[in-house]
Write an enzyme that holds these catalytic residues in place. Structure first.
Site, short mmCIF file in Angstrom:
data_model
loop_
_atom_site.label_atom_id
_atom_site.label_comp_id
_atom_site.label_asym_id
_atom_site.label_seq_id
_atom_site.Cartn_x
_atom_site.Cartn_y
_atom_site.Cartn_z
N ASP A 40 6.72 -2.66 10.08
CA ASP A 40 5.83 -2.92 8.79
C ASP A 40 4.25 -3.10 9.33
O ASP A 40 4.42 -4.21 10.23
CB ASP A 40 6.55 -4.13 8.05
CG ASP A 40 5.68 -4.38 6.69
OD1 ASP A 40 4.46 -4.13 6.70
OD2 ASP A 40 6.26 -5.13 5.74
N SER A 89 -8.16 10.33 3.71
CA SER A 89 -7.98 10.92 2.43
C SER A 89 -8.97 11.61 2.02
O SER A 89 -10.12 11.12 2.51
CB SER A 89 -7.28 9.79 1.57
OG SER A 89 -7.14 10.47 0.41
N TYR A 93 -8.07 2.27 -3.44
CA TYR A 93 -7.63 3.38 -2.55
C TYR A 93 -8.63 3.67 -1.84
O TYR A 93 -8.57 3.74 -0.59
CB TYR A 93 -6.78 4.11 -3.33
CG TYR A 93 -6.04 5.24 -2.54
CD1 TYR A 93 -4.99 5.10 -1.60
CD2 TYR A 93 -6.77 6.68 -2.34
CE1 TYR A 93 -4.50 6.14 -0.70
CE2 TYR A 93 -6.08 7.42 -1.50
CZ TYR A 93 -5.33 7.39 -0.62
OH TYR A 93 -4.73 8.02 0.09
N LYS A 113 -9.78 3.61 2.39
CA LYS A 113 -10.10 4.77 3.18
C LYS A 113 -11.74 4.83 3.49
O LYS A 113 -11.70 5.27 4.74
CB LYS A 113 -9.55 6.07 2.34
CG LYS A 113 -8.19 5.83 2.01
CD LYS A 113 -7.01 5.97 3.07
CE LYS A 113 -5.77 6.37 2.86
NZ LYS A 113 -4.88 6.50 4.15
#
Length: 288
Positions: A59, A137, A150, A154
């Site tokens: 993790d 991304s 998000y 990124k």
């Protein structure tokens, strides 16, 4: 696919339980590498385990697990060819609506986790003149509405990756960024579930402001699951980025990523805003 001759090199892939991570682990193994596939639970690794894939509990938000893995690699004896930082989650909601604990969770996994894994592996990569592959991304170059957390994670990853590339290049370690667009993965589906949960907790006023937008984004996500590239296709690009002798600094995956990253570079912000709004408009619920 013809299996390549076995190579005496390790490659670590984080977030390998499902989707692109699992596909990348298999692709690298097929190319002859020995893969350490980071999974969060033992059950997640059972379908991956093979003569060239060893699932390891990882993790990326748990420093002790990262330290244990670094120690394992140090004692293994084989050179660390590459680290593929793939672990990630998608938490989508308008900036106003998304709870701060979700912002922190997003950055802990998508940004701080990658940094901590990379820092722990740099000593081994310096010895092997290896490589860091950061899975960013399209959202790291272009921020759509509800993608604030998000895309923020990124964008941060892209900036740190550029700095890291320039820091490590003189010492023989390369850093590569991979920017997938729409890929059919479980992460997209889980992101939709989170969005629905956040939407259910909105106030009436927030619902009036953002309800239609969130429905449109959910419909768009469902389109990604239907029309995005297959994870195995993405894995081929990631494996190439990790192993080719002279890699590019950035790779895109999917036509949408290739097109939109170019548009983000050349279009004025206001025009790009209109382009993105026009793409979402047909997905808004129709007024009754």
């Amino acid at each position: 696919m013809t299996t390549s001759p076995e190579k005496s090199e390790l490659i670590l892939v984080t977030g390998a339980s499902t989707g692109m991570g699992a596909a990348t682990a298999r692709e690298l193994a097929a190319r002859g590498y020995y893969v350490l596939a980071g999974v969060r639970r033992e059950i997640d690794g059972r379908s991956l385990e093979s003569s060239r894939i060893r699932p390891v509990i990882l993790d990326v938000t748990e420093p002790e697990q990262i330290a244990d893995l670094a120690a394992l690699i140090d004692t293994d004896g084989r050179p660390l060819r590459a680290v593929v930082n793939n672990a990630g989650i998608a938490v989508n909601a308008p900036v106003e609506v998304l709870p701060m604990q979700e912002w922190r969770r997003q950055f802990d996994v998508n940004f701080f986790g990658h940094i901590e894994v990379t820092k722990a592996m740099i000593p081994a990569l310096l010895k092997s003149h290896g490589r860091v592959v950061m899975i960013s991304s399209l959202g790291g170059r272009l921020a759509q509405p509800t993608y604030g957390a998000y895309s923020g994670s990124k964008y941060a990853l892209e900036g740190v990756s550029d700095a890291l590339r320039r820091e490590l290049a003189p010492h023989g370690v390369t850093v590569v960024i991979v920017e997938p667009g729409a890929v059919r993965t479980e992460m997209v589906g889980r992101g939709g579930i989170t969005l629905k949960k956040v939407a259910a907790d909105m106030t009436d006023e927030q619902e009036r402001r953002y309800g239609g937008l969130m429905q449109a984004i959910l419909a768009q996500s469902e389109g990604f699951l239907r029309d995005g590239v297959d994870a195995s296709h993405a894995a081929e690009t990631i494996a190439t980025a990790a192993t080719v002798s002279r890699p590019r600094t950035r790779y895109t995956i999917g036509r949408d990523a290739a097109l939109l990253t170019r548009l983000a570079r050349i279009l004025p912000d206001r025009l790009l805003d209109r382009v993105l709004a026009a793409a979402l408009r047909p997905l808004f619920p129709r007024s009754r």
